[in-house]
Scaffold this motif. Structure first.
Motif, PDB file in Angstrom:
ATOM      1  N   TRP A  54       0.927  -0.940  -0.201  1.00 40.28           N
ATOM      2  CA  TRP A  54       0.054  -0.040  -0.055  1.00 40.28           C
ATOM      3  C   TRP A  54       0.788   1.140  -0.415  1.00 40.28           C
ATOM      4  O   TRP A  54       0.656   2.143  -0.797  1.00 40.28           O
ATOM      5  CB  TRP A  54      -0.732  -0.038   1.203  1.00 40.28           C
ATOM      6  N   ALA A  55       2.160   1.278   0.743  1.00 41.49           N
ATOM      7  CA  ALA A  55       3.195   2.080   0.647  1.00 41.49           C
ATOM      8  C   ALA A  55       3.441   2.661  -1.129  1.00 41.49           C
ATOM      9  O   ALA A  55       3.642   4.121  -1.001  1.00 41.49           O
ATOM     10  CB  ALA A  55       4.014   2.108   2.370  1.00 41.49           C
ATOM     11  N   ALA A  56       3.843   1.786  -1.476  1.00 42.86           N
ATOM     12  CA  ALA A  56       4.255   2.064  -2.560  1.00 42.86           C
ATOM     13  C   ALA A  56       3.788   2.117  -3.300  1.00 42.86           C
ATOM     14  O   ALA A  56       3.901   3.301  -4.172  1.00 42.86           O
ATOM     15  CB  ALA A  56       5.350   0.721  -2.438  1.00 42.86           C
ATOM     16  N   PHE A  57       2.324   1.999  -3.234  1.00 44.06           N
ATOM     17  CA  PHE A  57       1.203   1.911  -4.243  1.00 44.06           C
ATOM     18  C   PHE A  57       0.862   3.684  -4.572  1.00 44.06           C
ATOM     19  O   PHE A  57       0.758   4.542  -5.279  1.00 44.06           O
ATOM     20  CB  PHE A  57      -0.143   1.524  -3.750  1.00 44.06           C
ATOM     21  N   ILE A  58       1.124   4.021  -3.009  1.00 45.95           N
ATOM     22  CA  ILE A  58       0.707   5.439  -2.182  1.00 45.95           C
ATOM     23  C   ILE A  58       1.603   6.005  -3.230  1.00 45.95           C
ATOM     24  O   ILE A  58       1.199   6.955  -3.987  1.00 45.95           O
ATOM     25  CB  ILE A  58       0.894   5.770  -1.119  1.00 45.95           C
ATOM     26  N   ILE A  59       2.987   5.853  -2.843  1.00 44.90           N
ATOM     27  CA  ILE A  59       4.664   7.026  -3.425  1.00 44.90           C
ATOM     28  C   ILE A  59       4.153   6.572  -4.964  1.00 44.90           C
ATOM     29  O   ILE A  59       4.804   8.406  -5.573  1.00 44.90           O
ATOM     30  CB  ILE A  59       5.710   6.098  -2.559  1.00 44.90           C
ATOM     31  N   SER A  60       3.664   6.008  -5.280  1.00 41.92           N
ATOM     32  CA  SER A  60       3.726   6.168  -6.765  1.00 41.92           C
ATOM     33  C   SER A  60       2.600   6.847  -7.690  1.00 41.92           C
ATOM     34  O   SER A  60       2.613   7.918  -8.396  1.00 41.92           O
ATOM     35  CB  SER A  60       3.418   3.880  -7.565  1.00 41.92           C
ATOM     36  N   ILE A  61       1.895   6.978  -6.920  1.00 40.57           N
ATOM     37  CA  ILE A  61       0.409   8.140  -7.545  1.00 40.57           C
ATOM     38  C   ILE A  61       0.834   9.159  -6.704  1.00 40.57           C
ATOM     39  O   ILE A  61       0.350   9.963  -7.456  1.00 40.57           O
ATOM     40  CB  ILE A  61      -0.819   7.212  -5.847  1.00 40.57           C
ATOM     41  N   LYS A  62       1.969   9.292  -5.649  1.00 42.71           N
ATOM     42  CA  LYS A  62       1.790  10.918  -5.437  1.00 42.71           C
ATOM     43  C   LYS A  62       3.268  11.012  -6.357  1.00 42.71           C
ATOM     44  O   LYS A  62       3.859  12.634  -6.976  1.00 42.71           O
ATOM     45  CB  LYS A  62       2.627  11.112  -3.798  1.00 42.71           C
ATOM     46  N   SER A  63       3.921  10.329  -6.986  1.00 47.00           N
ATOM     47  CA  SER A  63       5.254  11.305  -7.528  1.00 47.00           C
ATOM     48  C   SER A  63       4.398  10.773  -9.083  1.00 47.00           C
ATOM     49  O   SER A  63       5.641  11.347  -9.647  1.00 47.00           O
ATOM     50  CB  SER A  63       6.431   9.804  -7.351  1.00 47.00           C
ATOM     51  N   THR A  64       3.645  10.461  -9.969  1.00 49.04           N
ATOM     52  CA  THR A  64       3.106  11.127 -11.424  1.00 49.04           C
ATOM     53  C   THR A  64       1.692  11.256 -11.197  1.00 49.04           C
ATOM     54  O   THR A  64       0.731  11.310 -12.228  1.00 49.04           O
ATOM     55  CB  THR A  64       2.877   9.559 -11.076  1.00 49.04           C
ATOM     56  N   ARG A  65       1.377  11.416 -10.534  1.00 55.68           N
ATOM     57  CA  ARG A  65       0.490  12.789  -9.643  1.00 55.68           C
ATOM     58  C   ARG A  65       0.511  14.157 -11.031  1.00 55.68           C
ATOM     59  O   ARG A  65      -1.175  14.593 -11.437  1.00 55.68           O
ATOM     60  CB  ARG A  65      -0.366  13.521  -8.431  1.00 55.68           C
ATOM     61  N   TYR A  66       1.193  14.832 -10.911  1.00 56.42           N
ATOM     62  CA  TYR A  66       1.149  16.147 -11.544  1.00 56.42           C
ATOM     63  C   TYR A  66       1.947  15.973 -13.243  1.00 56.42           C
ATOM     64  O   TYR A  66       2.109  16.831 -14.145  1.00 56.42           O
ATOM     65  CB  TYR A  66       2.180  17.135 -11.414  1.00 56.42           C
ATOM     66  N   LEU A  67       1.771  14.887 -13.854  1.00 54.00           N
ATOM     67  CA  LEU A  67       2.581  13.967 -14.794  1.00 54.00           C
ATOM     68  C   LEU A  67       1.025  14.453 -16.195  1.00 54.00           C
ATOM     69  O   LEU A  67      -0.057  14.412 -16.039  1.00 54.00           O
ATOM     70  CB  LEU A  67       3.203  12.548 -15.166  1.00 54.00           C
TER      71      LEU A  67
END
Length: 67
Positions: A54-67
């Motif tokens: 879950w933590a990896a999923f959230i980090i991935s979402i946050k890092s690609t949010r503004y692409l």
């Protein structure tokens, strides 16, 4: 996953308000596991994640949010 004696408490993101139909809901399970389901299909299959997944999923979402 859900029984009458132990119903899950599902929560939706505060960003998922109004008539937005593209929502998921999350519920905490035992041993740090989490479940995620489609809010449009609450009786459908839920995906389960460990806390690390879950933590990896959230980090991935946050890092690609503004692409």
């Amino acid at each position: 996953m859900n029984s009458a004696s132990h119903p899950l408490t599902w929560r939706k993101s505060s960003h998922s308000t109004g008539t937005n139909e593209n929502c998921v809901e999350v519920s905490s399970l035992s041993r740090g596991m989490l479940a995620m389901r489609d809010s449009k299909n609450p009786d459908g299959t839920a995906l389960t994640f460990t806390s690390k997944e879950w933590a990896a999923f959230i980090i991935s979402i946050k890092s690609t949010r503004y692409l």
